[in-house]
Design an enzyme around this catalytic site. Structure first.
Site, PDB file in Angstrom:
ATOM      1  N   TYR A 162       0.832  -1.212   0.000  1.00 26.91           N
ATOM      2  CA  TYR A 162       0.000   0.000   0.000  1.00 26.91           C
ATOM      3  C   TYR A 162       0.864   1.259   0.000  1.00 26.91           C
ATOM      4  CZ  TYR A 162      -3.256   3.508   1.857  1.00 26.91           C
ATOM      5  OH  TYR A 162      -4.009   4.643   2.056  1.00 26.91           O
ATOM      6  N   LYS A 166       1.473   4.294  -2.739  1.00 23.28           N
ATOM      7  CA  LYS A 166       1.211   5.689  -2.401  1.00 23.28           C
ATOM      8  C   LYS A 166       2.462   6.553  -2.564  1.00 23.28           C
ATOM      9  CE  LYS A 166      -3.168   5.602  -1.337  1.00 23.28           C
ATOM     10  NZ  LYS A 166      -4.164   6.393  -2.085  1.00 23.28           N
TER      11      LYS A 166
END
Length: 277
Positions: A162, A166
């Site tokens: 994740y 990002k």
């Protein structure tokens, strides 16, 4: 001189917010609508989109929506086409939709799920900026905000896929800010732990302890992030582009003070989100 209220007003503008059927996305849609913008929302669940559009409408906000997966290029094209066909313009884009899967150590990450995560967290935002640029912003200007995470300012357990995605989105933000200036401003907001369904597995049952571990004494609310987004897309931030606005209740301050560790990191080590392998 223009007043502060006028600088924050979004009257006559149209905004697209992805992943806006709940949580941060819906709070952003509400805030931009309350400032005067017409708002288009997206989400995977058709009923969720209808519910969000209905809620915004009851608040007096001109709203519409398109259901679908942001990883599907056809869905993104439909969103922009339907929005511009309805509102006649596209001034604001907020890339909020994201996935936190695959969750766990990177050495155990399934390559197919890793690729799917990048399609949602990185490729979809770029595709939408391209579509918005061609449909309206290239000729008329606009503002883009990408929702990133405070996790890009450090490392933590189980969220490597994740946060890596990002981090790529954060660099994409800066790259686009350079390429699209001066016509379009592109910025990021990086939330800390916020009370959302996506993060429920982290904060549920531990909210008081986690909040007390932060300098500002509580975990975040979706509205905290919405206020930051509103400021960035408004004329009040007209000389701001390529920035990453950290909205984390002091998470990074406390982590640095304690040598890089945090209560949130400890909670991530112990928790797994629904649907994790």
């Amino acid at each position: 001189m223009t007043s502060g209220a006028e600088q924050h007003a979004l009257d006559g503008r149209a905004a697209l917010v992805t992943g806006a059927t709940r949580g941060i996305g819906l709070a952003v849609a509400r805030r931009l609508g309350a400032a005067g913008a017409a708002v288009w929302v997206t989400g995977r669940d058709p009923e969720g989109v209808r519910r969000a559009v209905g809620e915004l409408g009851k608040a007096g906000i001109r709203a519409g929506g398109t259901a679908g997966d942001v990883a599907d290029p056809a869905h993104l094209s439909a969103c922009v086409s339907e929005l511009t066909g309805t509102f006649g313009r596209l001034d604001v884009l907020v890339n909020n939709a994201a996935t936190n899967q695959p969750y766990g150590p990177l050495m155990e990450a399934d390559p197919d799920r890793w690729t799917a995560a990048f399609a949602t967290n990185v490729e979809a935002p770029l595709r939408l900026v391209q579509l918005a640029w061609r449909a309206w912003m290239g000729g008329h200007g606009g503002s883009v905000v990408n929702i990133c995470t405070e996790g890009t300012h450090g490392v933590g357990p189980n969220v490597g896929a994740y946060v890596t995605g990002k981090a790529a989105l954060l660099h994409l933000t800066r790259q686009l800010a350079g390429e699209l200036a001066p016509r379009v401003r592109v910025n990021a907001v990086s939330p800390g732990l916020v009370r959302t369904e996506m993060a429920r597995f982290v904060w549920e049952g531990a909210e008081q302890r986690l909040g007390e571990s932060l300098p500002l004494g509580r975990i975040g609310e979706p509205e905290d992030i919405a206020e930051a987004v509103h400021w960035l897309v408004s004329d009040a931030a007209r000389w701001v582009t390529g920035t990453d606005l950290l909205v984390d209740g002091g998470t990074r301050v406390r982590a640095a003070w304690q040598g890089g560790s945090s209560a949130v990191h400890e909670q991530l080590r112990q928790s797994r989100p629904p649907g994790s392998a």
